[in-house]
Design a protein around this motif. Sequence first.
Motif, PDB file in Angstrom:
ATOM      1  N   LEU A  13       0.834  -1.189   0.000  1.00 41.10           N
ATOM      2  CA  LEU A  13       0.000   0.000   0.000  1.00 41.10           C
ATOM      3  C   LEU A  13       0.874   1.247   0.000  1.00 41.10           C
ATOM      4  N   THR A  14       0.196   2.377  -0.099  1.00 46.17           N
ATOM      5  CA  THR A  14       0.920   3.658  -0.194  1.00 46.17           C
ATOM      6  C   THR A  14       0.209   4.702   0.643  1.00 46.17           C
ATOM      7  N   CYS A  24       5.872   3.999  -0.585  1.00 46.51           N
ATOM      8  CA  CYS A  24       5.403   2.679  -0.986  1.00 46.51           C
ATOM      9  C   CYS A  24       5.913   1.694   0.074  1.00 46.51           C
ATOM     10  N   GLY A  84      -4.107  -6.994  -2.594  1.00 39.80           N
ATOM     11  CA  GLY A  84      -4.442  -5.601  -2.353  1.00 39.80           C
ATOM     12  C   GLY A  84      -5.190  -5.464  -1.054  1.00 39.80           C
ATOM     13  N   PRO A  85      -5.395  -4.217  -0.607  1.00 41.62           N
ATOM     14  CA  PRO A  85      -6.155  -4.011   0.644  1.00 41.62           C
ATOM     15  C   PRO A  85      -7.610  -4.433   0.476  1.00 41.62           C
ATOM     16  N   PRO A  94      -8.075   1.990   1.775  1.00 42.88           N
ATOM     17  CA  PRO A  94      -6.763   2.655   1.833  1.00 42.88           C
ATOM     18  C   PRO A  94      -6.480   3.428   0.537  1.00 42.88           C
ATOM     19  N   ILE A 130      -4.266   4.537  -2.447  1.00 43.10           N
ATOM     20  CA  ILE A 130      -3.147   3.983  -3.233  1.00 43.10           C
ATOM     21  C   ILE A 130      -2.830   4.954  -4.357  1.00 43.10           C
TER      22      ILE A 130
END
Length: 860
Positions: A639-640, A802, A824-825, A832, A834
Motif C-alpha cells: 500500500l501507499t 510505498c 491488495g487491501p 486505503p 493507493i
Amino acid sequence: MPSEVFVPSVLAPTIQAGINAVDPGGTVHVAPGLYPTPSTITVDKPVTIVGPQANVDPRPNCFTSRTPGDPTTEAIVDGLFTVAVIFRIQANDVTINGLEIRNGTGDLIESLAAAPVKERTRILYNIIHDSSGDEGVQLRNVSNGSISFNHVYNTLGDGINFCCGTINSTISFNEVHDIRSTDAAIYVYESTNVDIEGNLVYNVVNNDGIKRGRSDGFDVNRTGGVIRHNIVHDTNQDGITVYTSNTIIDGNEIYRSRSRNGALHVSFNVNNIVIQNNCIHDNGVPGDGRTTFGIRIGGGTLRPSNVVVNNNNLFDNPEGQLFYNSVPVLNAENNWWGSPSGPSPGSIMGNVDFIPFLEAPAPVCNPSIICPGDITTENDPGQCSGTVSYTIEATSFDCGIIEIACDPGGTHTFFPPEQSVSITEVQSFPVGSHTVTCTATNASGDTAECSFAVTVNDTEPPQLTCNDMTVPADPGQCSAVVSEYDVTVSDNCPGVTLVCDPPPGSAFPMGPSTVNCTATDAAGHQTSCSFTITVTPSITCSADITVLADPGENGAIVNYPDPAVSDCPGFTVSCNPPSGSFFPLGTTTVTCTARDDSGNANACSFTVTVIGAPSPAPTPEPFQNECIRVQKVFDWVYLTNRYRNKIQLPEACSPIIEERLAQGHRLTARCTTNPDHVLPIFPLLPQLQPAPTPFICPGARCDFGPDTATPVRCIAQDGTTVNLQAIPFLFTVCVRVDLIDINANDVICTDNVFVQFDEEVALCWERGLNIQCRTLDVICNASFRQLGAFAEPGIFLTVNICKEIQVVAEVKLELPARFCQPRGPVECTATPFIDDCPPLPSNLFPPQCPSLFPSSFDKL
C-alpha cells in the motif's frame, strides 16, 4: 543658383522654372508625373535634364521595362497638340535623358540652324512620339552631338534628323518606327561625318528608312561617314539611301522594302563608296509597278565612282540583285548571291565583276552564327568516348542575341541581349561520327543555324591476359576436355571478339599444350597472348574413415582402399601414411599422389579418425527426500500513503530568502530522498543500489503495536466475509529539502524534514505469527511559493511512500511451491489510499533448470 534643382518643387514647379533656376552646367531632376506644356521649353544654358528613367533603355525590341504613358514611372512632357516645339536647345552641353516627350505639332525636340554651333548636344534614353506636324528630333547646326537609345515613333515628319551644318555626330541604337515622313525615318543632310549605327527602323509609311544626303544632290561632295549595323525593314521606298561621298555602308540588314530603286540605293555622282558585309534580302514585290533591286548604284546620267561591293549576302530579291550604272568595272567580288553557283542569269545588270563569289552565305545576316570546322579527336584513355571543346560565336545588330542552343550540348541565354556573344562547350562524344547543330536566336525572334561534324576515333587496343592452367585428366581418360580458359579480355569500347587456337572445348593430351589467343576490337585493333594447359593424372581418394581404437590401444591399424587413377600407362601411385599403418587416437590426413613418367603429378587426400572405446555408464543415484525450513507468508499487503503540506524553513534561512527576493531573483525548491529507501522487493534478488548522497537525512523506519490489535470483519476480494485483526502502524521517513536560487544557480538553504504516517491495517494475524513491515520506496516533490505581501514564503512538500507488511512464521515443508503475488487491501471501514507506487513484477524468481535439477514430480 543651385547646381541641382528638383521638379516639381517650390523653387521649380515646372521644367522651364527648373532650367531657369539651376546653375549653368547643373542638373534638373524631373520626378515621375504628367507635365502639360502649353509653350516651348527653352534650354538656353548648359544643363542636364534627367528624368526618372535616365539611362534605362526604352526600346521595345530590347525588352524594355518602361511603359509609355505611365505617369507613375515616366516624366511625361506633353505638348497637348497645341505647342509646335516642346524642347528648343540654344546652348552648348545640353543633355535630355530619361523623359517621355509627346503630342506636339512640330519638332518635339529641336535646335535652330542659326549660329552659334551647339556643342555636345545629347538626346538619350527618351520615349519620343506623336508629332502631328514635323520631326521627333531635329538637331540643326550641332557639333559632336549624339541621339542614342531613344524610342521614336508615330511622327508625321522624320523620326530623327541631323541637318544644317551638323558635324561629327552620331545617331545610334534607336528604335524608330511608324514614321510618315516624305523623306526618311532617319534623315541626315547638309551635314558632315555623321555616323548612323545600330538603329532598328521599320514601318516607314511613305519613303526611305535611312537617308544620307539631300534628295536634290546638294550633298554629293560631302563626307557622309559610316552607316553600320542598322536593321531596316518594311519601308515604302529604299531601305538605305546614300547621296553623299566618302561613305561606308557596313553590316546592315535590309528586307521587305518596296523601292523604285533598290533596297540599298547609291546615286548622284558620289565618290568613294564602300558597301560591305550587308545582308540584303526579300525586297520588292513583283508586279507592283516598281523595280526593286537589292543594290542600285546610279541611274540615267547619275554615275557614282569608286564603289566596291564585297562580302555581302544578296538573295531572294526577285526583281534583281544588283543594278550598276557607271563605266568602270564594279568590283563585286566575294558576295553570296543565294546559290553556291553564283548569281542567277539576269539578276545582275551593268559592268560588274562578281567572280570569285561565295559558295556559302557570309555570317553577316541577323542573327549570324559561326561554328568551328569539323573536329577529329581520339578517345579519352579507357573510355569509349572523347571530350571535345568547341567555341560558337554569334552576332545580331537588333538588340542582340538572347539564346544559343546546341544539339547535342546545352542552352545558353543572355539577358539583357548582347550584340556579340561567344560560348565554349565541353562535350563528351561516343566513338564515331556525330553532327552538332547550333542555333542562335536574337531579340527579334529570328534564328540562324550552323553545323559541324565531330569524329572520335578509337585508338586503344583491347587488353588481353592469359594464365597457364593445370587440369586433371578426365576420369578413365588419358586426356582432358577444357571448356573454359583462364583468359580475360577488356576494351574501352564494346564489340571486342576473342579467338583462341585450339578453341575452348578441345581435348588436350597428357602433359603441356600451348594455346594462342587474339582479341580484336570494333576498330580493328588486335592484341595476342599465349598460355600453357598441362594435363596431369587424375586421382580420386577414399572417403573419410572413422574407426574405433584397438582394445587396450591408443590407436588402431587401418587398411583403406587404393585411390582410383587414370587408366594410362606409366603412372605411379603413393600414399602417406600407407594403408595398414598404425593411426593414433584423433584425426590423421592421408595424402595420395599419382605421377606420370614426365613428372606431372596430381594429389588427393582424406582423413582417418580413431576414437577411443566408450566408458561404462554410471550407476544412477537413488532418489531421497529433502526437508527444507522456510518462512510461510500468511498475509502480504502492499500500500501507499501521501503527505502534502506547507513546511516552514529554519529561521536562519529567512534573511537570505528576503535578500534574494528583494534582488528579484527566482527561487525554487528541490526534494531529495535517501537512496537507501529503495529496497529490493525480495532479498534473493539484490539490486544495484545508488551511491549514498551526502548530507541526506537518515532512512525510514516502521513501528507497530500488535498488543493493541482489535478484531474487525472485512470483505475479501471474492466477496466472502473474513475475521482479521486491525493493528496500528507508524511509518517514519526523512527527506532533504533544498531551496535553490535559479539566477545564481546555488543552494541557499537546506533542511531535513521528517514525515510520519499512522494507520490501522487489517491483517490475517494471530498471536505466535511474526509481523514484518518496511518502506520500499519514497517519492517526494517540493515547490517554493511566495504567497503575498502579508504571508511568509514557504515550501509546499508532497511525499509518497510505498510500503509492504508481511505476516510470517517458520515452517518445515516438503512441497512444490510457486511464487504468489501480494494481495491488495480489503474493504473494511475505509478504503486505503493507493497512489504512485508501481505494481510488483511477476517474474521475481528465476526459472529452475529442469535438466539439472528436475522436480520429483517429473518422475511420478
